[in-house]
Design a protein around this motif. Structure first.
Motif, PDB file in Angstrom:
ATOM      1  N   LEU A   1       0.498  -1.344   0.058  1.00  0.00           N
ATOM      2  CA  LEU A   1      -0.038  -0.166  -0.299  1.00  0.00           C
ATOM      3  C   LEU A   1       0.946   1.052   0.191  1.00  0.00           C
ATOM      4  CD1 LEU A   1      -2.703   1.562   0.482  1.00  0.00           C
ATOM      5  CD2 LEU A   1      -2.109   1.186   2.505  1.00  0.00           C
ATOM      6  N   GLU A   2       1.734   1.846   0.703  1.00  0.00           N
ATOM      7  CA  GLU A   2       2.193   2.602   0.932  1.00  0.00           C
ATOM      8  C   GLU A   2       3.418   3.257  -0.119  1.00  0.00           C
ATOM      9  OE1 GLU A   2       4.752   2.951   4.606  1.00  0.00           O
ATOM     10  OE2 GLU A   2       3.868   1.814   5.918  1.00  0.00           O
ATOM     11  N   ASP A   3       3.904   2.183  -0.262  1.00  0.00           N
ATOM     12  CA  ASP A   3       4.543   1.657  -2.415  1.00  0.00           C
ATOM     13  C   ASP A   3       4.088   2.394  -3.070  1.00  0.00           C
ATOM     14  OD1 ASP A   3       6.913   1.480  -1.039  1.00  0.00           O
ATOM     15  OD2 ASP A   3       6.872  -1.351  -1.479  1.00  0.00           O
ATOM     16  N   LYS A   4       2.437   2.001  -3.472  1.00  0.00           N
ATOM     17  CA  LYS A   4       1.411   2.204  -4.293  1.00  0.00           C
ATOM     18  C   LYS A   4       0.960   3.633  -4.178  1.00  0.00           C
ATOM     19  CE  LYS A   4      -0.103  -2.434  -5.626  1.00  0.00           C
ATOM     20  NZ  LYS A   4      -0.930  -3.748  -6.359  1.00  0.00           N
ATOM     21  N   ILE A   5       0.965   4.278  -2.886  1.00  0.00           N
ATOM     22  CA  ILE A   5       0.305   5.577  -2.629  1.00  0.00           C
ATOM     23  C   ILE A   5       1.558   6.769  -3.120  1.00  0.00           C
ATOM     24  CG2 ILE A   5       0.333   7.435  -1.093  1.00  0.00           C
ATOM     25  CD1 ILE A   5      -1.360   4.937   1.127  1.00  0.00           C
ATOM     26  N   ARG A   6       2.719   6.411  -3.237  1.00  0.00           N
ATOM     27  CA  ARG A   6       4.130   7.560  -2.950  1.00  0.00           C
ATOM     28  C   ARG A   6       3.864   7.252  -4.755  1.00  0.00           C
ATOM     29  NH1 ARG A   6       6.382   5.276   1.582  1.00  0.00           N
ATOM     30  NH2 ARG A   6       6.542   6.207   3.156  1.00  0.00           N
ATOM     31  N   ARG A   7       4.502   5.705  -5.718  1.00  0.00           N
ATOM     32  CA  ARG A   7       4.238   6.292  -6.761  1.00  0.00           C
ATOM     33  C   ARG A   7       3.142   6.826  -7.327  1.00  0.00           C
ATOM     34  NH1 ARG A   7       5.231   1.211  -6.827  1.00  0.00           N
ATOM     35  NH2 ARG A   7       3.100  -0.024  -7.855  1.00  0.00           N
ATOM     36  N   GLU A   8       1.846   7.038  -7.212  1.00  0.00           N
ATOM     37  CA  GLU A   8       0.919   7.603  -7.635  1.00  0.00           C
ATOM     38  C   GLU A   8       0.962   9.145  -6.905  1.00  0.00           C
ATOM     39  OE1 GLU A   8      -2.927   8.423  -9.508  1.00  0.00           O
ATOM     40  OE2 GLU A   8      -2.215   5.599  -9.171  1.00  0.00           O
ATOM     41  N   LEU A   9       0.702   9.303  -5.778  1.00  0.00           N
ATOM     42  CA  LEU A   9       0.768  10.841  -5.548  1.00  0.00           C
ATOM     43  C   LEU A   9       2.267  11.354  -5.402  1.00  0.00           C
ATOM     44  CD1 LEU A   9      -0.504  13.133  -3.736  1.00  0.00           C
ATOM     45  CD2 LEU A   9       1.076  12.210  -1.856  1.00  0.00           C
ATOM     46  N   GLY A  10       3.246  10.544  -6.208  1.00  0.00           N
ATOM     47  CA  GLY A  10       5.081  11.159  -6.307  1.00  0.00           C
ATOM     48  C   GLY A  10       5.600  11.090  -5.383  1.00  0.00           C
ATOM     49  N   PRO A  11       6.836  12.367  -5.193  1.00  0.00           N
ATOM     50  CA  PRO A  11       7.516  12.467  -3.602  1.00  0.00           C
ATOM     51  C   PRO A  11       7.171  13.617  -2.475  1.00  0.00           C
ATOM     52  CG  PRO A  11       8.143  13.818  -5.703  1.00  0.00           C
ATOM     53  CD  PRO A  11       7.047  12.256  -5.820  1.00  0.00           C
ATOM     54  N   GLN A  12       6.235  14.090  -2.595  1.00  0.00           N
ATOM     55  CA  GLN A  12       5.750  15.388  -2.169  1.00  0.00           C
ATOM     56  C   GLN A  12       4.713  15.514  -0.603  1.00  0.00           C
ATOM     57  OE1 GLN A  12       4.358  15.132  -5.579  1.00  0.00           O
ATOM     58  NE2 GLN A  12       2.492  15.250  -5.134  1.00  0.00           N
ATOM     59  N   GLY A  13       4.381  13.967  -0.897  1.00  0.00           N
ATOM     60  CA  GLY A  13       3.711  13.983   0.167  1.00  0.00           C
ATOM     61  C   GLY A  13       2.457  14.774  -0.060  1.00  0.00           C
ATOM     62  N   PHE A  14       1.281  14.228   1.266  1.00  0.00           N
ATOM     63  CA  PHE A  14       0.156  14.221   1.193  1.00  0.00           C
ATOM     64  C   PHE A  14       0.016  16.065   1.490  1.00  0.00           C
ATOM     65  CE2 PHE A  14      -0.655   9.603   1.224  1.00  0.00           C
ATOM     66  CZ  PHE A  14      -1.573  10.376   0.117  1.00  0.00           C
ATOM     67  N   ASP A  15      -0.784  16.455   1.333  1.00  0.00           N
ATOM     68  CA  ASP A  15      -0.846  18.567   2.257  1.00  0.00           C
ATOM     69  C   ASP A  15      -1.727  17.987   3.556  1.00  0.00           C
ATOM     70  OD1 ASP A  15      -0.150  19.829  -0.143  1.00  0.00           O
ATOM     71  OD2 ASP A  15      -1.771  18.996  -1.066  1.00  0.00           O
ATOM     72  N   ALA A  16      -2.877  16.868   3.497  1.00  0.00           N
ATOM     73  CA  ALA A  16      -3.506  16.602   4.410  1.00  0.00           C
ATOM     74  C   ALA A  16      -4.203  15.210   4.793  1.00  0.00           C
ATOM     75  CB  ALA A  16      -4.962  17.313   4.659  1.00  0.00           C
ATOM     76  N   VAL A  17      -3.989  15.065   6.113  1.00  0.00           N
ATOM     77  CA  VAL A  17      -4.886  13.852   6.150  1.00  0.00           C
ATOM     78  C   VAL A  17      -5.622  13.086   7.022  1.00  0.00           C
ATOM     79  CG1 VAL A  17      -3.968  11.229   7.190  1.00  0.00           C
ATOM     80  CG2 VAL A  17      -2.450  12.659   5.787  1.00  0.00           C
ATOM     81  N   LEU A  18      -6.789  13.208   7.170  1.00  0.00           N
ATOM     82  CA  LEU A  18      -8.065  12.260   8.058  1.00  0.00           C
ATOM     83  C   LEU A  18      -7.521  10.998   8.432  1.00  0.00           C
ATOM     84  CD1 LEU A  18     -10.133  12.777   9.640  1.00  0.00           C
ATOM     85  CD2 LEU A  18     -11.916  13.000   7.127  1.00  0.00           C
ATOM     86  N   ASP A  19      -7.116  11.270   9.864  1.00  0.00           N
ATOM     87  CA  ASP A  19      -6.882   9.750  10.093  1.00  0.00           C
ATOM     88  C   ASP A  19      -7.830   8.927  10.646  1.00  0.00           C
ATOM     89  OD1 ASP A  19      -4.298   8.283  11.047  1.00  0.00           O
ATOM     90  OD2 ASP A  19      -4.687   8.886  12.899  1.00  0.00           O
ATOM     91  N   CYS A  20      -8.641   7.974  10.189  1.00  0.00           N
ATOM     92  CA  CYS A  20      -9.744   7.860  10.743  1.00  0.00           C
ATOM     93  C   CYS A  20      -9.656   6.436  11.946  1.00  0.00           C
ATOM     94  CB  CYS A  20     -11.138   7.553  10.156  1.00  0.00           C
ATOM     95  SG  CYS A  20     -11.322   8.342   9.057  1.00  0.00           S
ATOM     96  N   ILE A  21      -8.452   5.952  11.696  1.00  0.00           N
ATOM     97  CA  ILE A  21      -8.477   4.626  12.117  1.00  0.00           C
ATOM     98  C   ILE A  21      -6.979   4.412  13.858  1.00  0.00           C
ATOM     99  CG2 ILE A  21      -6.818   2.256  12.545  1.00  0.00           C
ATOM    100  CD1 ILE A  21      -7.421   2.064   9.081  1.00  0.00           C
ATOM    101  N   GLY A  22      -6.116   5.292  13.543  1.00  0.00           N
ATOM    102  CA  GLY A  22      -5.110   5.745  15.323  1.00  0.00           C
ATOM    103  C   GLY A  22      -4.408   4.476  15.112  1.00  0.00           C
ATOM    104  N   GLY A  23      -3.535   4.275  16.119  1.00  0.00           N
ATOM    105  CA  GLY A  23      -1.843   3.493  16.343  1.00  0.00           C
ATOM    106  C   GLY A  23      -1.002   3.712  15.557  1.00  0.00           C
ATOM    107  N   ASP A  24      -1.055   2.433  15.080  1.00  0.00           N
ATOM    108  CA  ASP A  24       0.062   2.738  13.762  1.00  0.00           C
ATOM    109  C   ASP A  24      -0.024   2.911  12.036  1.00  0.00           C
ATOM    110  OD1 ASP A  24       2.128   1.544  16.275  1.00  0.00           O
ATOM    111  OD2 ASP A  24       1.747  -0.635  15.242  1.00  0.00           O
ATOM    112  N   THR A  25      -1.313   3.318  12.241  1.00  0.00           N
ATOM    113  CA  THR A  25      -1.664   4.093  11.180  1.00  0.00           C
ATOM    114  C   THR A  25      -1.577   5.281  11.366  1.00  0.00           C
ATOM    115  OG1 THR A  25      -3.914   2.505  11.030  1.00  0.00           O
ATOM    116  CG2 THR A  25      -3.786   3.647   9.486  1.00  0.00           C
TER     117      THR A  25
END
Length: 340
Positions: free
Chosen positions: A208-232
């Motif tokens: 998952l993380e590799d696919k997100i970075r490949r789709e998004l590019g190197p810049q990273g997300f501007d914002a995250v809505l974290d619904c789960i918590g913990g290690d996520t």
């Protein structure tokens, strides 16, 4: 009684579903309790529908420090005003929806009281059952997006997009011009695309993380809505750009110092129940404003509401539904029909 407006004669007692004590099975009991009397600017409501939430199930297992037992569960309700002091708006006969105080008795009862400034009047073209899906999930999504300060073109990652909060957040984030990335089970990808998500990932994907970075590019997300918590949450901070913004719905994990310096995240905590626990009249009134916004969007067809799963008003049915909330694996909103 001349200062009181009410419908017909009201019963003196009512049915309520209560927790005798916190327990892992979420075993509930049906009680006969007195019908409450509204004071000051309170409204007496005949409850029609109650929307169930993940938090209801968690608290039923663990309890809450401000609860007295037996404790009536439930926070999201729709019903009709049957008694109010003269001059208090909305008046008798109005259908209203609201998110109730976490610290007080809940709304899984035939009648309940609520301050008038915390309710929203339900439009005629929004069904009461649909209105019951809105408060907790919809208001939480709106608060989270406000904390994230989205601007046109921002990239937003929403964890668990198929949950109630996620579904509303996707739609309102698109209204604000964000590019929305989210995660869900494969069978929910089509639904989230219909709600407006630009990219949907399989949350079970080991890469998952590799696919997100490949789709998004190197810049990273501007914002995250974290619904789960913990290690996520730790993973999501890693996926953010430097000085990005994250809104968290659950308690924070222990962060490594190096990660905090390297990402310098702006962390926001979302607490819908805090409006009541902080005794903030302004925050409680904001619940009404957010309710109005949600209802207006629903009435105009500008947001799609979750699929309703009907639940009977019995201890056994509500207990099973709350256990189902924690087990996951379903999409939609469980709604208890109390009357109507």
């Amino acid at each position: 009684m001349s200062h009181i407006q009410q419908t017909t004669d009201l019963p003196s007692t009512m049915r309520a579903l209560a927790l005798l004590e916190p327990n892992d099975a979420i075993a509930l009991s049906e009680l006969s309790v007195p019908v409450p009397s509204p004071e000051g600017n309170e409204l007496l409501i005949k409850v029609e529908y109650v929307g169930l939430n993940h938090g209801d199930a968690n608290f039923a297992k663990q309890g809450f420090c401000k609860w007295h037992y037996p404790h009536v569960l439930g926070h999201d309700a729709v019903g009709v005003v049957v008694q109010a002091n003269k001059g208090v708006f909305p008046g008798v006969g109005a259908r209203v929806v609201w998110h109730a105080s976490l610290g007080d008795q809940g709304v899984l009862s035939e009648y309940t009281t609520v301050p008038n400034y915390a309710v929203s009047v339900v439009p005629d073209n929004v069904s009461p059952a649909d209105a019951a899906t809105l408060p907790c999930s919809g208001m939480t999504a709106l608060i989270a997006l406000d904390k994230l300060q989205l601007s046109e073109g921002d990239s937003l990652f929403i964890d668990a997009g198929a949950g109630g909060v996620g579904q509303f957040a996707i739609q309102f984030a698109k209204q604000r011009g964000a590019t929305v990335f989210t995660t869900a089970s494969k069978h929910n990808h089509k639904l989230l695309k219909q709600l407006g998500a630009d990219v949907v990932f399989d949350y079970k994907d080991p890469k998952l993380e590799d696919k997100i970075r490949r789709e998004l590019g190197p810049q990273g997300f501007d914002a995250v809505l974290d619904c789960i918590g913990g290690d996520t949450t730790i993973r999501n901070v890693e996926l953010m750009r430097f000085c990005g913004r994250i809104a968290c719905l659950n308690e924070l994990p222990k962060f490594e110092q190096e990660l905090m310096f390297r990402r310098a995240p702006n962390i926001g905590i979302v607490s819908l129940g805090g409006a009541w626990l902080a005794n903030s009249l302004c925050a409680q009134q904001k619940l009404s404003f957010m309710g109005n916004l949600l209802l207006d969007n629903a009435a105009r067809g500008e947001i799609k509401l979750p699929q309703i799963h009907a639940v009977d008003f019995t201890p056994e049915a509500v207990s099973a539904a709350l256990n189902k909330q924690l087990a996951g694996g379903f999409t939609g909103k469980q709604v208890v029909q109390v009357s109507g």
